[in-house]
Design a protein around this motif. Structure first.
Motif, PDB file in Angstrom:
ATOM      1  N   GLY A 101      -1.290  13.212  -9.277  1.00 65.31           N
ATOM      2  CA  GLY A 101      -0.946  11.981  -8.558  1.00 65.31           C
ATOM      3  C   GLY A 101      -1.413  10.705  -9.205  1.00 65.31           C
ATOM      4  N   LEU A 102      -2.525  10.745  -9.933  1.00 67.64           N
ATOM      5  CA  LEU A 102      -3.093   9.525 -10.495  1.00 67.64           C
ATOM      6  C   LEU A 102      -2.107   8.716 -11.361  1.00 67.64           C
ATOM      7  CD1 LEU A 102      -6.762  10.504 -11.423  1.00 67.64           C
ATOM      8  CD2 LEU A 102      -6.012   8.787  -9.772  1.00 67.64           C
ATOM      9  N   PRO A 103      -1.355   9.352 -12.284  1.00 66.22           N
ATOM     10  CA  PRO A 103      -0.437   8.545 -13.113  1.00 66.22           C
ATOM     11  C   PRO A 103       0.696   7.897 -12.328  1.00 66.22           C
ATOM     12  CG  PRO A 103      -0.831  10.737 -14.064  1.00 66.22           C
ATOM     13  CD  PRO A 103      -1.355  10.767 -12.672  1.00 66.22           C
ATOM     14  N   LEU A 104       0.918   8.346 -11.083  1.00 66.55           N
ATOM     15  CA  LEU A 104       2.042   7.849 -10.298  1.00 66.55           C
ATOM     16  C   LEU A 104       1.675   6.661  -9.403  1.00 66.55           C
ATOM     17  CD1 LEU A 104       3.517  11.288  -9.203  1.00 66.55           C
ATOM     18  CD2 LEU A 104       4.231   9.867 -11.129  1.00 66.55           C
ATOM     19  N   ILE A 105       0.388   6.331  -9.329  1.00 66.98           N
ATOM     20  CA  ILE A 105      -0.058   5.231  -8.462  1.00 66.98           C
ATOM     21  C   ILE A 105       0.227   3.907  -9.144  1.00 66.98           C
ATOM     22  CG2 ILE A 105      -2.046   4.150  -7.371  1.00 66.98           C
ATOM     23  CD1 ILE A 105      -3.251   6.930  -7.069  1.00 66.98           C
ATOM     24  N   ARG A 106       0.851   3.004  -8.394  1.00 72.13           N
ATOM     25  CA  ARG A 106       1.189   1.690  -8.923  1.00 72.13           C
ATOM     26  C   ARG A 106       0.594   0.606  -8.033  1.00 72.13           C
ATOM     27  NH1 ARG A 106       1.802   4.353 -12.526  1.00 72.13           N
ATOM     28  NH2 ARG A 106       3.680   4.852 -13.735  1.00 72.13           N
TER      29      ARG A 106
ATOM     30  N   TYR B 222      -6.383   7.048  -2.748  1.00 69.89           N
ATOM     31  CA  TYR B 222      -5.744   8.348  -2.992  1.00 69.89           C
ATOM     32  C   TYR B 222      -6.773   9.428  -3.324  1.00 69.89           C
ATOM     33  CZ  TYR B 222      -2.660  11.892  -5.009  1.00 69.89           C
ATOM     34  OH  TYR B 222      -2.000  13.069  -5.281  1.00 69.89           O
ATOM     35  N   VAL B 223      -7.664   9.136  -4.258  1.00 69.60           N
ATOM     36  CA  VAL B 223      -8.615  10.166  -4.704  1.00 69.60           C
ATOM     37  C   VAL B 223      -9.612  10.510  -3.607  1.00 69.60           C
ATOM     38  CG1 VAL B 223     -10.387  10.757  -6.400  1.00 69.60           C
ATOM     39  CG2 VAL B 223      -8.371   9.467  -7.113  1.00 69.60           C
ATOM     40  N   SER B 224     -10.138   9.520  -2.895  1.00 67.77           N
ATOM     41  CA  SER B 224     -11.101   9.808  -1.831  1.00 67.77           C
ATOM     42  C   SER B 224     -10.459  10.594  -0.697  1.00 67.77           C
ATOM     43  CB  SER B 224     -11.718   8.512  -1.292  1.00 67.77           C
ATOM     44  OG  SER B 224     -10.729   7.695  -0.682  1.00 67.77           O
TER      45      SER B 224
ATOM     46  N   PHE C 268       0.843  -1.204   0.000  1.00 69.76           N
ATOM     47  CA  PHE C 268       0.000   0.000   0.000  1.00 69.76           C
ATOM     48  C   PHE C 268       0.876   1.251   0.000  1.00 69.76           C
ATOM     49  CE2 PHE C 268      -4.405   1.387   1.107  1.00 69.76           C
ATOM     50  CZ  PHE C 268      -4.167   2.744   1.195  1.00 69.76           C
ATOM     51  N   PHE C 269       1.854   1.265   0.891  1.00 70.19           N
ATOM     52  CA  PHE C 269       2.731   2.425   1.045  1.00 70.19           C
ATOM     53  C   PHE C 269       3.518   2.715  -0.231  1.00 70.19           C
ATOM     54  CE2 PHE C 269       7.009   3.986   2.349  1.00 70.19           C
ATOM     55  CZ  PHE C 269       6.623   5.237   2.808  1.00 70.19           C
ATOM     56  N   LEU C 270       4.140   1.697  -0.792  1.00 72.03           N
ATOM     57  CA  LEU C 270       4.945   1.897  -1.999  1.00 72.03           C
ATOM     58  C   LEU C 270       4.087   2.270  -3.199  1.00 72.03           C
ATOM     59  CD1 LEU C 270       7.488  -1.054  -1.652  1.00 72.03           C
ATOM     60  CD2 LEU C 270       7.843   1.365  -1.107  1.00 72.03           C
ATOM     61  N   GLY C 271       2.843   1.792  -3.229  1.00 69.42           N
ATOM     62  CA  GLY C 271       1.959   2.099  -4.354  1.00 69.42           C
ATOM     63  C   GLY C 271       1.496   3.534  -4.394  1.00 69.42           C
ATOM     64  N   VAL C 272       1.319   4.148  -3.212  1.00 71.55           N
ATOM     65  CA  VAL C 272       0.756   5.510  -3.148  1.00 71.55           C
ATOM     66  C   VAL C 272       1.823   6.569  -2.858  1.00 71.55           C
ATOM     67  CG1 VAL C 272      -1.000   6.968  -2.028  1.00 71.55           C
ATOM     68  CG2 VAL C 272      -1.453   4.549  -2.391  1.00 71.55           C
ATOM     69  N   LEU C 273       2.974   6.166  -2.309  1.00 71.21           N
ATOM     70  CA  LEU C 273       3.990   7.124  -1.865  1.00 71.21           C
ATOM     71  C   LEU C 273       4.389   8.151  -2.932  1.00 71.21           C
ATOM     72  CD1 LEU C 273       5.967   8.112   0.302  1.00 71.21           C
ATOM     73  CD2 LEU C 273       7.612   6.425  -0.558  1.00 71.21           C
ATOM     74  N   PRO C 274       4.708   7.763  -4.176  1.00 70.24           N
ATOM     75  CA  PRO C 274       5.102   8.785  -5.164  1.00 70.24           C
ATOM     76  C   PRO C 274       4.018   9.840  -5.386  1.00 70.24           C
ATOM     77  CG  PRO C 274       5.662   6.590  -5.951  1.00 70.24           C
ATOM     78  CD  PRO C 274       4.806   6.407  -4.741  1.00 70.24           C
ATOM     79  N   ALA C 275       2.768   9.406  -5.476  1.00 70.70           N
ATOM     80  CA  ALA C 275       1.670  10.348  -5.681  1.00 70.70           C
ATOM     81  C   ALA C 275       1.528  11.277  -4.470  1.00 70.70           C
ATOM     82  CB  ALA C 275       0.365   9.598  -5.919  1.00 70.70           C
ATOM     83  N   MET C 276       1.708  10.722  -3.278  1.00 70.55           N
ATOM     84  CA  MET C 276       1.597  11.534  -2.064  1.00 70.55           C
ATOM     85  C   MET C 276       2.665  12.609  -2.014  1.00 70.55           C
ATOM     86  SD  MET C 276       2.991  12.111   1.179  1.00 70.55           S
ATOM     87  CE  MET C 276       3.695  10.672   1.975  1.00 70.55           C
TER      88      MET C 276
ATOM     89  N   ARG D  36      -4.625  -1.800  -8.053  1.00 69.04           N
ATOM     90  CA  ARG D  36      -4.500  -0.397  -8.445  1.00 69.04           C
ATOM     91  C   ARG D  36      -5.822   0.342  -8.241  1.00 69.04           C
ATOM     92  NH1 ARG D  36      -4.015   2.875 -13.570  1.00 69.04           N
ATOM     93  NH2 ARG D  36      -2.637   4.592 -12.966  1.00 69.04           N
ATOM     94  N   ALA D  37      -6.939  -0.327  -8.501  1.00 64.53           N
ATOM     95  CA  ALA D  37      -8.241   0.304  -8.307  1.00 64.53           C
ATOM     96  C   ALA D  37      -8.452   0.684  -6.844  1.00 64.53           C
ATOM     97  CB  ALA D  37      -9.356  -0.626  -8.778  1.00 64.53           C
ATOM     98  N   TRP D  38      -8.076  -0.227  -5.937  1.00 67.96           N
ATOM     99  CA  TRP D  38      -8.186   0.074  -4.513  1.00 67.96           C
ATOM    100  C   TRP D  38      -7.312   1.266  -4.132  1.00 67.96           C
ATOM    101  CZ3 TRP D  38     -11.965  -1.432  -1.602  1.00 67.96           C
ATOM    102  CH2 TRP D  38     -12.565  -2.685  -1.753  1.00 67.96           C
TER     103      TRP D  38
END
Length: 470
Positions: A464-469, A411-413, A180-188, A404-406
């Protein structure tokens, strides 16, 4: 889920609208009962109207989320006793280059703290402290309150424990803490930087000059260093009470009973307790990183600190924001009842063909849906209403898109909470705490927030959206 019968559709909508109205406007003239009572009223109406039965209502209350919030609040209380604010004040003020530099530091500290201790807890702990800090430096409160709330929301998107909706997503999706952390960290990280830039552009002139003369009511450094926080209140004061506030009563009780004062300890005991608080807090973070149960980890850390303190825990536990926990209980029941009417599912079934995660245009539609619902119904109800449907839709396209959907939903919510005061509980906490502060009152209005929140939310979300993995 199929639509319920017409009576249940109507009655369920009435109950949810009642909850929504009282959450948005806690002092409506016809029923000025406040947000906490409003959430319980919505829950009660769902049961009375037989949209859900009592057993289903109890089952709707998400105990892991409540346990996590309770545990992190207690840990934060002991961090206060370990003089966290003294060190924090020195960190924020060390070689400060003025208001703009101080604003950047508040944003970074808020984002980091919220990722580790939830955005709600961060705002509960830091709002009055930030007000004091701004006043100490003769700077306007508004940009610092916006910086605190918005950075707390963005920073909290990076971890499952950052906010309640992320915890819901982590539990439902079974995504590990690290993934979770690595997937959202760049966007954050990009989101925090963009948010700081927007704040600086909007308030550049105000942050460049201090109040002068009679306008500056400076406070001492010791008042900032010795700051203690009070429990968050989700209620609204009775207009007939004038300028009185809950904090006034609490402060009176403080002076009489000394319950909320940082207790004076003998040097050896004080040093032992301080060391233990930081060791236990670090241990809690390590336990979360290795994938232990988040809720029980936070509760265990809290109870270890209570045991180490070796004295009546009542004064510390009194500072837990129980009204916030009760608010979430009522909200869980109300949202579950509304979900059972089938309206959210029908809405998603209509939007789903246009909201696929594998196309840029569809991703934009999905983000707009989440942004709008998060500000109409708040982000936790939005995740509760749409989470499973969004994940199923992504998995139907390809299993690789489900995670990725989760994460996109998380991120968006979360970032959506910055659009308006109603977008997240963290915003409401900052607004209420600032308005009720005994010595440093500031009223952050709905419109003052949205002027900043709208552009920040749209730009941060798009970047941020394109950066989520996933």
């Amino acid at each position: 889920m199929a639509l319920a019968s017409i009576p249940q559709l109507v009655l369920g909508s009435i109950a949810f609208t009642t909850f929504w109205m009282l959450a948005v406007f806690p002092a409506v003239p016809f029923l000025p009962v406040g947000r906490t009572a409003g959430s319980l009223l919505g829950a009660m109406l769902m049961v009375v109207f037989q949209v859900i039965d009592p057993e289903q209502a109890y089952a709707a209350v998400d105990l892991p989320i409540l346990g996590l919030l309770f545990g992190t609040m207690v840990v934060s209380i002991y961090l206060e006793r370990a003089q966290m604010f003294k060190y924090l004040a020195r960190l924020l003020s060390w070689r400060s280059q003025g208001g703009r530099d101080l604003l950047c530091r508040v944003c970074l500290v808020s984002a980091l703290a919220s990722a580790l201790f939830t955005n709600d807890t961060t705002c509960i702990v830091l709002t009055d402290f930030v007000l004091k800090l701004a006043k100490q430096h003769g700077l306007p409160a508004k940009p610092f309150l916006l910086a605190l709330a918005s950075s707390a929301n963005i920073g909290s998107s990076a971890t499952p424990i950052g906010n309640p909706q992320n915890l819901v997503i982590a539990v439902e999706s079974k995504i590990s803490f690290t993934k979770f952390f690595l997937g959202v960290l760049p966007a954050m990280l990009v989101g925090v930087v963009i948010n700081v830039a927007i704040l600086l552009l909007m308030f550049w002139n105000q942050l460049g000059s201090k109040k002068q003369g009679a306008e500056l009511d400076a406070i001492s450094e010791s008042e900032v260093d010795g700051h203690t926080f009070l429990p968050a209140r989700m209620s609204h004061p009775d207009p007939s009470e004038g300028n009185a506030s809950d904090n006034d009563d609490v402060e009176k009780n403080v002076s009489k009973k000394g319950c909320y004062q940082v207790q004076k300890l003998v040097p050896k005991k004080e040093a032992f307790l301080k060391t233990s608080v930081y060791v236990v807090s670090l241990g809690m973070l390590v336990a979360l990183l290795v994938g232990l149960n988040m809720s029980w980890t936070a509760i265990s850390a809290a109870l270890i600190l209570v045991a180490i303190d070796f004295k009546d825990a009542g004064p510390c536990l009194d500072k837990v924001s129980y009204s916030l926990l009760v608010f979430f209980c009522g909200m869980f029941i109300t949202v579950d009842g509304f979900n059972r009417t089938g309206i959210p599912s029908a809405f998603w079934n209509f939007m789903e063909p246009y909201s696929r995660i594998n196309h840029v245009s569809s991703m934009a539609v999905l983000s707009i849906v989440i942004l709008l619902l998060s500000n109409l119904a708040s982000n936790v109800p939005t995740v509760l209403l749409l989470g499973v449907q969004v994940a199923k839709s992504a998995a139907a396209v390809s299993p690789k898109y489900e995670t990725r959907a989760w994460l996109v939903l998380a991120y968006v919510s979360t970032v959506a909470g910055n659009l308006s005061l109603l977008g997240s509980a963290a915003n409401l906490i900052v607004c209420e705490q600032a308005r009720r502060s005994e010595l440093h009152k500031f009223n952050l209005s709905f419109w003052a927030h949205i002027v900043f929140g709208l552009p920040s939310t749209l730009i941060v979300t798009a970047a941020g959206l394109p950066l989520i993995r996933g």
